[in-house]
Enzyme design. Structure first.
Site, PDB file in Angstrom:
ATOM      1  N   ARG A 178       0.745  -1.085  -0.007  1.00  0.00           N
ATOM      2  CA  ARG A 178      -0.068   0.080  -0.140  1.00  0.00           C
ATOM      3  C   ARG A 178       0.936   1.264   0.008  1.00  0.00           C
ATOM      4  O   ARG A 178       0.680   2.288   0.862  1.00  0.00           O
ATOM      5  CB  ARG A 178      -1.003  -0.017   1.228  1.00  0.00           C
ATOM      6  CG  ARG A 178      -1.789  -1.320   1.275  1.00  0.00           C
ATOM      7  CD  ARG A 178      -2.811  -1.358   0.220  1.00  0.00           C
ATOM      8  NE  ARG A 178      -3.633  -2.683   0.059  1.00  0.00           N
ATOM      9  CZ  ARG A 178      -3.201  -3.615  -0.289  1.00  0.00           C
ATOM     10  NH1 ARG A 178      -2.092  -4.046  -0.881  1.00  0.00           N
ATOM     11  NH2 ARG A 178      -4.004  -4.856  -0.040  1.00  0.00           N
ATOM     12  N   GLU A 191      -4.690   3.358   6.691  1.00  0.00           N
ATOM     13  CA  GLU A 191      -4.480   3.088   5.105  1.00  0.00           C
ATOM     14  C   GLU A 191      -5.045   4.258   4.440  1.00  0.00           C
ATOM     15  O   GLU A 191      -4.369   4.816   3.441  1.00  0.00           O
ATOM     16  CB  GLU A 191      -5.300   2.015   4.655  1.00  0.00           C
ATOM     17  CG  GLU A 191      -5.116   1.453   3.333  1.00  0.00           C
ATOM     18  CD  GLU A 191      -5.544   0.296   2.897  1.00  0.00           C
ATOM     19  OE1 GLU A 191      -5.757   0.260   1.641  1.00  0.00           O
ATOM     20  OE2 GLU A 191      -5.350  -0.773   3.695  1.00  0.00           O
ATOM     21  N   SER A 227     -11.188  -1.073   3.711  1.00  0.00           N
ATOM     22  CA  SER A 227     -10.257  -1.362   4.862  1.00  0.00           C
ATOM     23  C   SER A 227      -9.873  -0.195   5.278  1.00  0.00           C
ATOM     24  O   SER A 227      -8.971   0.619   4.373  1.00  0.00           O
ATOM     25  CB  SER A 227      -9.239  -2.304   4.327  1.00  0.00           C
ATOM     26  OG  SER A 227      -9.886  -3.546   3.747  1.00  0.00           O
TER      27      SER A 227
END
Length: 344
Positions: free
Chosen positions: A166, A335, A239
């Protein structure tokens, strides 16, 4: 370009968390020339813009943003073939999910495990999106980006993007690089990627032994719809926390106490843990804190039940992180990108 400007723009509908936010100036970029014109008119002391794609990876709040660039550059095409690979390109403003479906319809599989990930093609390399055993970086060829400071157009290969989990070089220079097009290398000799346990189990339950690319795509989409809320009905960014990476000693200590903890050894020797499992074991699944909460089907997803602000989301995130740290000694990393400044 004047018809593309909007002043005092409400951004609530432009972020999938449906958090209230506004921009003093919103500029929609529909062509590369629009982006170049913005860069040419910009002064060195102007505030850095927020570059907005699908708004599916943002927590917005605080004071009004000065300038927001909404990237709507379209276009999809096959560029050619390179050995056993097909090279395709899409404009940064294309819907990621629609682009993936298009590649399959055209007969170029390879991205099907990334079905139904919200957002745009241009945002995919910034976050190095991944799901169900595949990261975008594995299919990436190159991208074209515009330096909003200098006006330079530059080509980035995978090495220059510095992809990680990520992660990419672009996350560390917000407001500088505007991605305008992305290219992918898709295998002509396709093999399904089914090593992610849940995907294989779902295909088996459907009686599919040797799936087609479109069957993998449809199955991934079905799993995601079952587990994740539709942002049109319940605001979220999917998420909210990264799956944490820990060293082998820490993983061994946790597994000695919690042998059922999902864990995935990584090539660098570290071990990836399932953040959703950690959060659920701390009692957060389905729990609300005012207008925000953890989703009832997936504890890793924070949701806006209506009327939430960016401050509400960050407060819940801090509470979740605190309980996971206290119980398991593991730090969770947020995130999405947080754009929140009371002094803006």
């Amino acid at each position: 370009m004047h018809d593309l400007f909007q002043y005092d723009a409400d951004l609530t509908a432009l972020n999938t968390f449906r958090l209230p936010a506004c921009a003093r100036t919103l500029l929609r970029l529909r062509t590369v020339d629009d982006a170049r014109a913005f860069a040419a008119a910009r002064h060195d002391d102007d505030p850095l813009p927020l570059i907005l794609g699908g708004g599916s990876n943002l927590v917005l709040g605080g004071g009004p943003l000065a300038v927001v660039l909404k990237v709507e550059i379209g276009g999809r095409r096959k560029l050619g073939e390179d050995g056993d690979m097909v090279v395709v390109e899409a404009g940064a403003g294309e819907s990621w999910h629609d682009f993936v479906r298009w590649t399959l319809v055209e007969g170029w599989p390879g991205l099907e495990n990334l079905a139904l990930i919200p957002g745009t093609v241009g945002a995919a390399p910034i976050q190095n999106i991944g799901a169900y055993g595949l990261e975008m970086a594995e299919r990436f060829d190159s991208l074209t980006a515009l330096d909003l400071g200098s006006g330079e157009v530059r080509q980035f290969d995978a090495a220059a993007c510095r992809f990680g989990y990520r992660e990419s070089v672009f996350k560390h220079a917000p407001g500088r690089w505007l991605v305008v097009a992305v290219r992918f290398r898709l295998p002509r000799r396709w093999q399904p990627r089914l090593d992610y346990g849940e995907l294989g189990c779902e295909l088996a339950a459907r009686g599919i032994v040797v799936p087609t690319p479109l069957q993998v795509f449809d199955t991934v989409a079905a799993i995601r719809r079952r587990k994740l809320p539709d942002p049109a009905e319940l605001g979220s960014v999917g998420s909210f926390f990264k799956n944490p990476l820990v060293d082998t000693a820490r993983a061994a200590a946790l597994l000695a106490v919690h042998p059922e903890l999902p864990h995935y050894p990584q090539p660098d020797g570290r071990v990836k843990l399932a953040a959703g499992w950690l959060i659920e074991r701390c009692g957060w699944k389905g729990r609300r804190l005012g207008s925000v909460g953890c989703h009832s089907s997936q504890a890793l997803v924070l949701v806006n039940h209506g009327g939430a602000t960016g401050a509400d989301v960050l407060e819940l995130a801090a509470r979740v992180r605190g309980t996971v740290r206290e119980r398991f000694g593991v730090d969770l990393e947020i995130e999405p990108v947080v754009i929140f400044d009371e002094e803006q």
